[in-house]
Design a protein around this motif. Structure first.
Motif, PDB file in Angstrom:
ATOM      1  N   ASP A 129      35.134  33.970  38.406  1.00 53.24           N
ATOM      2  CA  ASP A 129      36.489  34.505  38.297  1.00 53.24           C
ATOM      3  C   ASP A 129      37.262  34.284  39.588  1.00 53.24           C
ATOM      4  O   ASP A 129      37.792  35.200  40.209  1.00 53.24           O
ATOM      5  N   SER A 221      36.161  46.070  39.154  1.00 53.85           N
ATOM      6  CA  SER A 221      36.194  44.722  39.713  1.00 53.85           C
ATOM      7  C   SER A 221      36.116  43.628  38.656  1.00 53.85           C
ATOM      8  O   SER A 221      36.278  42.454  38.985  1.00 53.85           O
ATOM      9  N   ASN A 222      35.832  43.997  37.395  1.00 56.66           N
ATOM     10  CA  ASN A 222      35.749  42.954  36.376  1.00 56.66           C
ATOM     11  C   ASN A 222      36.327  43.453  35.055  1.00 56.66           C
ATOM     12  O   ASN A 222      36.447  44.660  34.818  1.00 56.66           O
TER      13      ASN A 222
END
Length: 299
Positions: A129, A221-222
């Motif tokens: 990512d 964070s994701n």
């Protein structure tokens, strides 16, 4: 002017949906690209493209000519390779990159198909990512979401995705459904990616930009974690349409404020080859582009 050159320019304009983007792709000036298409249309006595200040789209006749042009160009390149003694069967190693979830959902099926078709190939799939520098990191092909900066890389647009707001029915039963972006600061916000205490979400209404700053209650964070929090009824999050499409279809999540969604983000397959791609790169790009176009539609 050489007809094959005119076809090549036309294919670039049609695929990029614009003269400036086609010029960057071909390493030509925009006026030269415009002249080439005009010359082609004049010679054919057929309008191939509908033009406006906002977009370029192929006409019905233009679509037929685009398909034929692609086939002819491919046949000429194949003939050149055969004459040069290049094996028509791709062999060797290919490194491919894409965002994590997107790669798992959409790129992996294309990679598997490619490996099954060409037993002489092997592939390294690098799903991250972040933006991977193809040249510096030795990557052959990448899938990019979003507008591309000016670059010497070749790029093929394969579809679009949207940035969408979503929440679970359980959350909306307990909280008033927002009717405008300005009402979002009063809600429980789940932010994916940015760790800033305040996050600015951008929207659009009647082509006018709208920006709203929200304070996340949860920052992760994701995207997977944000989706799980949404499904659990914690609040509202902003994600990419492909990440939550199945949850919309099942009713587990509800799409919010669709009329305020900004312009869709383009998806490109990019590679670092020069004017003509090697057969292993070209064959992979063609195959994965076909897979992606089957799935990437604006919803």
């Amino acid at each position: 002017m050489d007809k094959l050159h005119l076809m090549t320019v036309y294919v670039a304009v049609a695929e990029e949906e614009g003269f400036a983007a086609a010029a960057r792709r071909l390493g030509m000036s925009p006026p030269a690209v415009t002249r080439a298409v005009a010359m082609l249309e004049a010679g054919l006595k057929v309008k191939l493209l509908n033009r406006s200040t906002r977009y370029v789209r192929v006409t019905e006749a233009g679509q037929r000519y685009l398909d034929d042009s692609r086939r002819i160009i491919a046949e000429v390149e194949a003939a050149d390779e055969a004459t040069a003694g290049i094996n028509a069967e791709p062999r060797g190693h290919l490194t491919v990159t894409a965002p994590v979830m997107f790669g798992k959902m959409f790129v992996m099926p294309g990679i598997i198909d490619y490996l099954q078709r060409y037993p002489g190939m092997d592939v390294s799939a690098v799903f991250l990512d972040r933006i991977v520098n193809l040249l510096e990191e030795g990557v052959d092909v990448g899938v990019r979401i979003g507008e591309l900066p000016d670059s010497s890389m070749k790029a093929l647009r394969v579809g679009y995705i949207r940035r969408v707001l979503c929440a679970s029915p359980a959350y909306l039963e307990k909280n008033t459904c927002p009717l405008t972006p300005q009402q979002l600061p009063g809600h429980s916000i789940i932010s994916a990616g940015s760790m800033a205490p305040l996050v600015e979400w951008r929207f659009a209404k009647d082509e006018q930009p709208v920006a709203v700053k929200v304070k996340p209650r949860l920052t992760v964070s994701n995207n997977d974690a944000a989706i799980e929090a949404c499904l659990a009824g914690l609040g509202i999050s902003r994600l990419l349409s492909y990440q939550v499409e199945t949850h919309f279809d099942s009713g587990q999540l509800v799409r919010l404020l669709p009329e305020f969604e900004p312009a869709p983000l383009p998806v490109h397959v990019v590679h670092r080859e020069s004017r003509y791609a090697s057969i292993k790169v070209r064959s992979f790009v063609d195959l994965v582009a076909h897979h992606l176009r089957d799935h990437l539609k604006i919803n």
